[in-house]
Design an enzyme around this catalytic site. Sequence first.
Site, PDB file in Angstrom:
ATOM      1  N   GLU A 311       0.904  -1.149   0.104  1.00 30.43           N
ATOM      2  CA  GLU A 311       0.067   0.006  -0.002  1.00 30.43           C
ATOM      3  C   GLU A 311       0.593   1.362  -0.056  1.00 30.43           C
ATOM      4  O   GLU A 311       0.723   2.292   0.699  1.00 30.43           O
ATOM      5  CB  GLU A 311      -0.867  -0.052   1.248  1.00 30.43           C
ATOM      6  CG  GLU A 311      -1.912  -1.265   0.929  1.00 30.43           C
ATOM      7  CD  GLU A 311      -2.814  -1.093   2.057  1.00 30.43           C
ATOM      8  OE1 GLU A 311      -2.688  -0.801   3.224  1.00 30.43           O
ATOM      9  OE2 GLU A 311      -4.144  -1.988   2.057  1.00 30.43           O
ATOM     10  N   ASP A 390      -8.244  -9.108   4.090  1.00 26.53           N
ATOM     11  CA  ASP A 390      -7.905  -8.058   4.965  1.00 26.53           C
ATOM     12  C   ASP A 390      -9.151  -7.670   6.284  1.00 26.53           C
ATOM     13  O   ASP A 390      -9.927  -7.112   6.008  1.00 26.53           O
ATOM     14  CB  ASP A 390      -8.166  -6.628   4.101  1.00 26.53           C
ATOM     15  CG  ASP A 390      -7.583  -5.556   4.974  1.00 26.53           C
ATOM     16  OD1 ASP A 390      -7.039  -5.798   5.914  1.00 26.53           O
ATOM     17  OD2 ASP A 390      -7.558  -4.330   4.289  1.00 26.53           O
ATOM     18  N   GLU A 418     -12.483  -2.209  11.912  1.00 27.09           N
ATOM     19  CA  GLU A 418     -12.637  -1.496  10.887  1.00 27.09           C
ATOM     20  C   GLU A 418     -13.955  -1.999   9.946  1.00 27.09           C
ATOM     21  O   GLU A 418     -14.548  -1.349   9.409  1.00 27.09           O
ATOM     22  CB  GLU A 418     -11.411  -1.741   9.954  1.00 27.09           C
ATOM     23  CG  GLU A 418     -11.248  -1.067   8.692  1.00 27.09           C
ATOM     24  CD  GLU A 418      -9.797  -1.324   8.005  1.00 27.09           C
ATOM     25  OE1 GLU A 418      -8.956  -1.814   8.596  1.00 27.09           O
ATOM     26  OE2 GLU A 418      -9.563  -0.717   6.952  1.00 27.09           O
TER      27      GLU A 418
HETATM   28  C1  GCV Z   1      -2.484   0.304   8.464  1.00 26.30           C
HETATM   29  C2  GCV Z   1      -6.211  -2.122   5.549  1.00 26.30           C
HETATM   30  C3  GCV Z   1      -6.447  -0.814   6.344  1.00 26.30           C
HETATM   31  C4  GCV Z   1      -5.412   0.187   6.347  1.00 26.30           C
HETATM   32  C5  GCV Z   1      -4.292  -0.634   6.956  1.00 26.30           C
HETATM   33  C6  GCV Z   1      -3.705  -2.116   6.219  1.00 26.30           C
HETATM   34  C7  GCV Z   1      -2.808  -2.542   6.921  1.00 26.30           C
HETATM   35  O1  GCV Z   1      -5.894  -2.113   4.104  1.00 26.30           O
HETATM   36  O2  GCV Z   1      -7.618  -0.199   5.532  1.00 26.30           O
HETATM   37  O3  GCV Z   1      -5.789   1.297   6.990  1.00 26.30           O
HETATM   38  O4  GCV Z   1      -3.156   0.355   7.024  1.00 26.30           O
HETATM   39  O5  GCV Z   1      -5.003  -2.553   6.254  1.00 26.30           O
HETATM   40  O6  GCV Z   1      -3.137  -3.456   7.511  1.00 26.30           O
HETATM   41  O7  GCV Z   1      -1.381  -2.166   6.645  1.00 26.30           O
END
Ligand code: GCV
Length: 699
Positions: A311, A390, A418
């Site tokens: 990411e 995720d 989340e």
């Molecule tokens: C910290 C998901 C979340 C992101 C998070 C990522 C991760 O994509 O939406 O906010 O980033 O996981 O675990 O690194």
Amino acid sequence: MTVPEPTSAHAAWLPAEAFRPIGARRTLVLGDGLLVETARDEVAHACARFGGSLLRRADDRASGQASDRASGRTGDQAGGQADLVLALATEAHLPAAAQAVREESGQDERPIGAEGFLLARRGEVTVVLAGGPAGLLYGLFHVVRLGEAAFGGPRPVERHRPALRRRMLDHWDNIDTHPVMGQVERGYAGGSVFWQDGGPRGDLTRVRAYARLLAAAGVNAITVNNVNVHATEAHLLTDRLGDVAAIAAELRPYGIRTHLSVNFAAPIVLGALACADPLDEDVRAWWAAATARVYDAIPDFGGYVVKADSEGQPGPFAYGRSHAEGANLLADALAPFGGVVHWRAFVYDHRQDWRDRSTDRARAAYDHFAPLDGQFRANAILQVKHGPMDFQVREPVSPVIAAMPRTRVAVELQVTQEYTGQQRHVCYLPPMWREVLDFEPRGPEGPAVAGLADELVAVSNVGDDFYWTGHPLAQANLYAFGRLAWDPRLDPAALLDEWIDLTFTPAAAGDPERLRGTLHAMMDGSWLTYERYTAPLGVGFMVRPGHHYGPDVDGYEYTPWGTYHFADRDGVGVDRTRATGTGFTGQYPEPWSRVYESAEECPDELLLFFHHVPYQHVLRGGTSVIQHIYDTHFAGADQAAETRLLWQKLTDLVDPELHARVAELLDEQLRSAEEWRDQINTYFSRKSGVPDAHGRRIY
Ligand code: GCV
């Protein structure tokens, strides 16, 4: 040390009342070490409130008499036999009862372990014999948990020690408030508990109180900043190290070691080097020197956490190096000091073309990491999200966990909600976690995930909110995470009882059975309720892009994130079979590779994760996919309404402010559940053209 009880925060599972059984008795604490002192302070604090005594020395007589005076009593009162003995097992002089326990347990050759303890009751004395100072503190909190029951009838020797050596919470906290993500990424409980106004909190009492709560649940490690390491936070490794040391000083008395998320490109960002290549000698020297400075400031520093090539975060791919080479760079820097690197396996292509049907995000972690098994250093720990995608409400267990027999693996859970209601919805997660921990990747002949994992890590749900977790009932998830990491066989319903009894001290409330019964009715099945009114059958990601709250069926369908459901007029789901799909089922050993490959054998709740099926496909449960979607969404929203009504009947048993907070959130949960129900049902009704068999209202 003063026991931290900040007035700005709810007492959670450590209200003063929970210490009454100890505080009203005579407790002898024997041993040396910082954590033994913490236990002494806890006992003295409780005694000052409830009139008991802290005894500091055993005398040599067999009666277990002790001398010295406690905070709460006069010297005369302090004499006589202790009701509770907390001692290191190595103490030279133990009172008779503790001596008897030591002798009896001496026949058992298993070591108690530095964090372990024995618990027994001999005569009128309850005895905790600990393998080390941490074990003594955990033993104390265990007695708190037992309450009066710890001082009941005889108790044979019980051995307690954590199943997993590291029980860790990651905080996705930023020092600065990020323009999109806020201060805590995916945080639903206000600002950071560590950071405020661009620096550490001036008053760290709350951090100490947090450490105390976590120790009482069994957690022993914390990462204090986000794995997405932004510009300001990168400096925690170097010129802002003092801020980390200040936090570590608050966590230490409760046995919690501090870890730091670091930026893989730190040698460039902070060290002005030309590259961050893990095989470059200057880079290696830079990390070695930076790490030595960290240990100068924080001698018991735990280590680094790294999100690399994920990411948008930098990583070893930029230099054509493998993730084992990347992880080993940091492992080597940490090794001389006994530190570890947690290297995250969350590596996938987040810039995928949605038209490309050959790339499957679910495959990515295994494809990247399974070939590297055996190449990681002993102090490198691969941190694997529990599912291949995720943290969705339903995913299969990640195949990476079973694919790395020669690598230390930490399984990562998400306590922060989340994708499970963002601490606005009641969603008690331990039943899901138990399914993960109990999963047997090689079938009943092989070990379960709980046996394969070296560690359990979770993303914390805590912020600076008065209730710590925004939703007061979300505290139960945090508590139960620690307890499950200590013992993955614990029953979620029993953990809920522990949490209820400590938090609401129902013994003191009017009708403990009604309180307990109602909270169980609201919480035991709340994960499944949430699943029912949100994403069906393992399909996932039907959330609003960005913030991930509320329904948006096609929100991610044409994006680069690799999170698709492929619904069309005929059917829905992702074909991940070897025969016709992405081949993801082949990443599992038998029997699961066969079970998941077959639409007939695949468990219903994961069907759409593995298969694209027609709406009229009949589930193993007997209904069609489309009817199941309708039924579960109606049922789930009805359950949310029921939960709200249940809570209304507790006004007389719960603190009014806490009651009002939860009531307000339950209103929102019901609104949101109905929105989910109507959007999902309407979407699939329109797509499929199939009416609801029961003629209920769909728009
Ligand atoms: C910290 C998901 C979340 C992101 C998070 C990522 C991760 O994509 O939406 O906010 O980033 O996981 O675990 O690194």
